[in-house]
Scaffold this motif. Structure first.
Motif, PDB file in Angstrom:
ATOM      1  N   GLY A 176      20.717  12.542  -4.830  1.00  0.00           N
ATOM      2  CA  GLY A 176      21.356  11.284  -4.440  1.00  0.00           C
ATOM      3  C   GLY A 176      21.763  10.441  -5.639  1.00  0.00           C
ATOM      4  N   THR A 177      20.933  10.466  -6.678  1.00  0.00           N
ATOM      5  CA  THR A 177      21.227   9.687  -7.883  1.00  0.00           C
ATOM      6  C   THR A 177      22.566  10.095  -8.489  1.00  0.00           C
TER       7      THR A 177
ATOM      8  N   GLN B 194      24.922  11.617  -6.916  1.00  0.00           N
ATOM      9  CA  GLN B 194      26.016  11.345  -5.980  1.00  0.00           C
ATOM     10  C   GLN B 194      26.474   9.892  -6.104  1.00  0.00           C
ATOM     11  N   ILE B 195      25.542   8.996  -6.392  1.00  0.00           N
ATOM     12  CA  ILE B 195      25.900   7.585  -6.578  1.00  0.00           C
ATOM     13  C   ILE B 195      26.553   7.367  -7.936  1.00  0.00           C
ATOM     14  N   ASN B 196      26.054   8.049  -8.933  1.00  0.00           N
ATOM     15  CA  ASN B 196      26.543   7.857 -10.295  1.00  0.00           C
ATOM     16  C   ASN B 196      26.527   9.192 -11.032  1.00  0.00           C
TER      17      ASN B 196
ATOM     18  N   ALA C 129      24.777   9.335 -14.293  1.00  0.00           N
ATOM     19  CA  ALA C 129      23.419   8.791 -14.345  1.00  0.00           C
ATOM     20  C   ALA C 129      22.690   9.323 -15.581  1.00  0.00           C
TER      21      ALA C 129
END
Lengths: 231, 231, 231, 231
Positions: free
Chosen positions: A196-197, A199-201, A204
């Motif tokens: 998920g990390t 996918q958000i950024n 990251a």
């Protein structure tokens, strides 16, 4: 013999189910008695809701069945070689938990993006190389352990108690069977968070090394202050 | 002493489990008695299904244990500084709930994409800067609160009762322990929704400011008409 | 008649619910008695929590209701043609489980990315072509089986016990009703894992063919050594 | 009065919880007695596990509380206008279920990618335009219904029993309260599937119109043959 260890390994296998890490009969937990040089492991392909402590299989470090009415897990040879090489561990868990498997299938290590990860694993969770055709044909389960050991040539299994076997899935370990299950639970959680990390950024960044150090040490280091003092 | 508050904090900690926000022993809830200047908090690293109200630890605002047989949560110092600076709050919750952690690890604030968010948080949920190496080494837990306070220099903690600590996870608060758990539940839900929203539409826009205003005010403003009138 | 088979099919339908593969009344399981040439199948659109074994409907291979107070599943004709052509199978499951449907709707086969997949399906899980307008109008349910059979012209249904009907969802089968449910469970799990795998690594590679071979054979081949020996 | 309808609306509200569509107190179900011109609706902001049938609030079509000790849902005015304009419906459900909200927040309709969708919704699930600032200030809840009605100027609410309010979430309806909940369940499922479908294949195509027609009609058309004949 080893009634207490059989009970512990049985309970740890059920814990795997309660934590939602098991589909069908996938997954197995073992524990070792270092003094007696015996390993207790889940029987192969038996439904979890039919198991009893007496179903656990006792094997020696060469894989001979010493006690038990069932065949041990097909992954027994993998467990045994890990016990022989990782001298400090007392329990091993193998699962096909979904997010850890996704990383194993993607053949990507799990980066340490945060303190949840750092609390359990001191750095990225590594992924093995794939087995060669010869390794698969010769002795598949033993060689599964060998690619894990190759990957840990420069890693400390005590501070990185997890690995992803490429195209397969995770193995975790710990000081006993229950602790290896805890690490399997933590691994699945950090794998889901890592996906998920990114996918958000997509850019990251990994956790600052000094925060990794802090979190790992406050829980596992010599001056650890997480949890309760042992009586 | 503080039996009622201990019971409330105990129940709030269990609510965290029932809402599915807890993995292993990650997460903690506290509550404060402003008159007596005492904070009640979950003990560190104790399994939720073994806890009883009497296990809750009472500390003063300097972190001295006043009552209790267990070590308080390692995050106690973070809670205490937040209580000292955010004068109106009565409870604090810290979790490692997965989607909120994803945003914290991605170091991205959670945009306000809809009314679900607006019903609980008046604008984006902010993310802190990372702690410096010196801040981690000097006093990690106190400085975790400091980066939160820095981030709230121009924000009202009463209308934005949540924050993401970069590379770590969420803290939420409220008028009491239970309300802080409710905000943790809402935060996890809006984090999950926000991720999916941008996956469906990478150009998704934030909620119109007049709808944000309307939803927040109809629930929390002076003329609020959501819920039941207090007797 | 066929009381034992009705009980098995009933239990298999409930297992579908327990495994989390059912929303509302979507999905159905059937079983066949090859000697008597009778198929037992779930009634159409009946709530799972109201069903009893006696609700199961007995039909012949032409679809005539032989016994039962309810209409059989609307998908009965699809099941029957599959039973006629796949001579070795004893049970069929149809679900709308979410990740398998995603691949069916995306009209993409599920690549074999790992051993979880290889343990159950010997290669990618295929997707049919869409039905033509004429096929839908003429005899929709029979032609749903026909596009499955077209797709299996060069595939062995025994080693690939699953298919995705384009724009619709999965059918799985097995030696009996329960086994067909197990394959539906495995299919949903590998579909979810496959989606995540490509999200982590858009260039993820399929499992080496020699590992696929090894895993499939150690569980299903002539020298299989997974699970317990049959007494 | 209306004891039977109150019981039905109460049960339908609980069904919403059991189906996993409710977080905290988000969501509400109502039902109408067309003869008596009375609507029964959930009270505002009351915890689901404390509700009893007697808590349901009876209002007339102008929104006056006729019976009940609680305030009706804040969304009551939205329900009432929908009942006045959609003459055939008997129940309405509003949720903040996560995947439906994602599409509402992304302000994207849910395309009909498969038969799961076609079984419940005859074509894409539409999304409204956002309310204007004036509409929000003037009469927010009534105007929420107005933007829904605008969107349905050329749509039949009986064959498309769902809508996404932009930046807010879904409303579904049906012939009674229970049916409106079923449509809310189906909507959440097809929203989740639609998101995954486009993640697997960004060029995924909508279901062929003749399959949409077939599936919708076999379940809802004049010659419907899904389910059991009504006695």
């Amino acid at each position: 013999m080893l009634e207490k260890l059989k009970e512990q390994v049985f309970v740890a296998n059920l814990e795997l189910v309660q934590q939602g890490l098991v589909t069908l009969t996938w997954g197995n937990v073992s524990g070792i008695d270092r003094d007696k040089q015996r390993v207790v492991i889940k029987p192969s392909g038996v439904a979890y809701d039919e198991m009893e402590p007496s179903y656990m299989v006792v094997v020696d470090l060469e894989g001979n069945v010493i006690e038990g009415d069932y065949n041990p897990s097909t992954d027994t040879a993998t467990h045994l070689l890990l016990y022989r090489q990782f001298k400090d561990i007392g329990g091993i868990t193998h699962t096909h938990s979904s997010h850890a498997v996704m990383f194993a299938q993607a053949r990507c290590e799990i980066p340490c993006f945060g303190t949840t990860h750092a609390d359990h694993f001191y750095g990225p969770v590594p992924v093995t190389r794939p087995l060669t055709s010869v390794e698969v044909e010769e002795d598949y389960e033993v060689n599964t352990a060998k690619v894990i050991l190759d990957r840990f040539a420069d890693l400390d299994p005590n501070s990185t108690p997890a690995v992803l076997v490429a195209g397969h899935g995770p193995f975790t370990w710990g000081s006993n069977a229950r602790k290896s299950v805890e690490n399997a639970v933590a691994l699945e959680a950090v794998a889901q968070m890592a996906l998920g990390t990114t996918q958000i950024n997509a850019q990251a960044i990994e956790l600052e090394s000094y925060v990794l150090e802090k979190h790992y040490q406050r829980k596992h280091g010599p001056g650890a202050y997480y949890g309760q003092k042992k009586a």
